[in-house]
Design a protein around this motif. Structure first.
Motif, short mmCIF file in Angstrom:
data_model
loop_
_atom_site.label_atom_id
_atom_site.label_comp_id
_atom_site.label_asym_id
_atom_site.label_seq_id
_atom_site.Cartn_x
_atom_site.Cartn_y
_atom_site.Cartn_z
N ALA A 28 0.84 -1.20 0.00
CA ALA A 28 0.00 0.00 0.00
C ALA A 28 0.87 1.25 0.00
O ALA A 28 2.07 1.19 0.27
CB ALA A 28 -0.90 0.01 1.23
N VAL A 29 0.24 2.36 -0.29
CA VAL A 29 0.85 3.68 -0.14
C VAL A 29 0.04 4.39 0.93
O VAL A 29 -1.18 4.44 0.85
CB VAL A 29 0.84 4.48 -1.45
N ASP A 30 0.71 4.90 1.94
CA ASP A 30 0.04 5.55 3.06
C ASP A 30 0.34 7.05 3.03
O ASP A 30 1.47 7.46 2.75
CB ASP A 30 0.55 4.94 4.37
N PHE A 31 -0.68 7.85 3.31
CA PHE A 31 -0.54 9.30 3.38
C PHE A 31 -0.94 9.73 4.78
O PHE A 31 -2.11 10.04 5.04
CB PHE A 31 -1.42 9.98 2.32
N PRO A 32 0.01 9.74 5.73
CA PRO A 32 -0.32 10.07 7.12
C PRO A 32 -0.76 11.52 7.27
O PRO A 32 -0.37 12.38 6.47
CB PRO A 32 0.97 9.80 7.88
N PHE A 37 4.37 10.86 2.59
CA PHE A 37 3.80 9.58 2.20
C PHE A 37 4.82 8.50 2.50
O PHE A 37 6.00 8.78 2.69
CB PHE A 37 3.39 9.55 0.72
N ARG A 38 4.34 7.27 2.58
CA ARG A 38 5.25 6.15 2.80
C ARG A 38 4.73 4.93 2.05
O ARG A 38 3.52 4.76 1.89
CB ARG A 38 5.44 5.86 4.27
N LEU A 39 5.67 4.13 1.60
CA LEU A 39 5.33 2.90 0.90
C LEU A 39 5.38 1.77 1.91
O LEU A 39 6.34 1.66 2.69
CB LEU A 39 6.32 2.63 -0.23
N LEU A 40 4.36 0.92 1.90
CA LEU A 40 4.30 -0.21 2.82
C LEU A 40 4.52 -1.48 2.01
O LEU A 40 3.77 -1.76 1.07
CB LEU A 40 2.94 -0.25 3.52
N ARG A 44 -0.16 -7.97 0.18
CA ARG A 44 -1.37 -7.17 0.34
C ARG A 44 -2.40 -7.93 1.16
O ARG A 44 -2.60 -9.13 0.96
CB ARG A 44 -1.94 -6.84 -1.03
#
Length: 64
Positions: A28-32, A37-40, A44
Motif C-alpha cells: 500500500a501507499v500511506d498518506f499520514p 507519504f510512505r510505501l508499505l 497485500r
C-alpha cells in the motif's frame, strides 16, 4: 492557513517506480495526516469495508 504540500504526484510515481525496480511486493501507499507519504511493503491484505446500512454513526453522537 494550510501548510504547503511536501510532496508531488511525481515524487510518488518515482517512489513507486523505484519500489517496482527493487522487486519487493508493495502492499500500500500511506498518506499520514502529519504529511508526506510512505510505501508499505509486504503481501497485500484485503480489509473488509464497512457496509452501508443507511444509518449514520454520527446520529448517535449528535443526538439531541
Amino acid at each position: 492557513m494550510s501548510q504547503p504540500v511536501a510532496w508531488t504526484v511525481a515524487d510518488v510515481r518515482r517512489a513507486l517506480k523505484a519500489a517496482k525496480a527493487g522487486g519487493e511486493p508493495l502492499a500500500a501507499v500511506d498518506f499520514p495526516p502529519q504529511g508526506g507519504f510512505r510505501l508499505l511493503f509486504g503481501e497485500r491484505v484485503d480489509v473488509a469495508l464497512p457496509t452501508r446500512s443507511g444509518a449514520n454513526e454520527w446520529d448517535d453522537v449528535l443526538a439531541t
